[in-house]
Scaffold this active site. Structure first.
Site, PDB file in Angstrom:
ATOM      1  N   CYS A  83      61.923 -19.664  39.444  1.00 60.25           N
ATOM      2  CA  CYS A  83      63.351 -19.983  39.419  1.00 60.25           C
ATOM      3  C   CYS A  83      63.542 -21.004  38.306  1.00 60.25           C
ATOM      4  CB  CYS A  83      63.842 -20.479  40.782  1.00 60.25           C
ATOM      5  SG  CYS A  83      63.073 -22.009  41.337  1.00 60.25           S
ATOM      6  N   SER A  84      64.448 -21.941  38.467  1.00 61.75           N
ATOM      7  CA  SER A  84      64.672 -22.943  37.423  1.00 61.75           C
ATOM      8  C   SER A  84      63.495 -23.892  37.287  1.00 61.75           C
ATOM      9  CB  SER A  84      65.944 -23.741  37.715  1.00 61.75           C
ATOM     10  OG  SER A  84      67.065 -22.894  37.682  1.00 61.75           O
TER      11      SER A  84
END
Length: 162
Positions: free
Chosen positions: A94-95
């Site tokens: 993800c981020s």
């Protein structure tokens, strides 16, 4: 001497950033999924899953990553996309590595044995000079940073947030 000083400063700043990211991930994660580093991922043959939202994925993502999302994640739809071999290497990102841990853990609970969370996520990937692509498959410098506060973790590339 000047080159040695510059090298030491680079190493020190990298270690400092690594420790800060460790602290952030320890704050939010349960550490129930093993991490894989961006350097290891860059040389590994893996099945990639992106646990961000479509608006983030559409700005940029890792090549060959399949969007599974987070807010509307469906484990059964995701299992249908995974290799039938439950020992296949799967990396979820993800981020920075918070949402991906949650998704990766659900995959592990379904019997997959070789599942990893990308340490530092797409931010760490880009910060280390690795390529991301847009929806057309073209290299881009843009990375969706989720929001303004999280954008501080992206130090290379063009920050995009709403």
């Amino acid at each position: 001497m000047k080159k040695i000083l510059i090298l030491l400063l680079l190493i020190t700043s990298t270690l400092s950033a690594q420790k800060k990211l460790d602290k952030l991930l320890n704050k939010f994660n349960k550490n129930n999924v093993p991490y894989i580093s961006v350097d290891t991922l860059a040389t590994a043959k893996t099945f990639l899953l992106d646990a961000r939202e479509p608006k983030e994925y559409n700005v940029s993502h890792l090549e060959n990553a399949i969007l599974v999302g987070f807010d509307h994640f469906n484990i059964n739809e995701t299992i249908d996309k995974l290799p039938k071999n439950r020992d296949a290497k799967i990396v979820v990102y993800c981020s920075v590595g918070v949402r991906s841990e949650i998704i990766a853990h659900q995959i592990i609970e379904k019997g997959y044995t070789n599942v990893y969370n990308l340490f530092g996520g797409i931010f760490e990937w880009k910060n280390n000079g690795f390529q991301v692509i847009d929806t057309l498959g073209n290299p881009t410098e843009k990375v969706h940073t989720y929001n303004k506060e999280w954008s501080k973790w992206l130090t290379k590339g063009e920050k995009v947030h709403e």
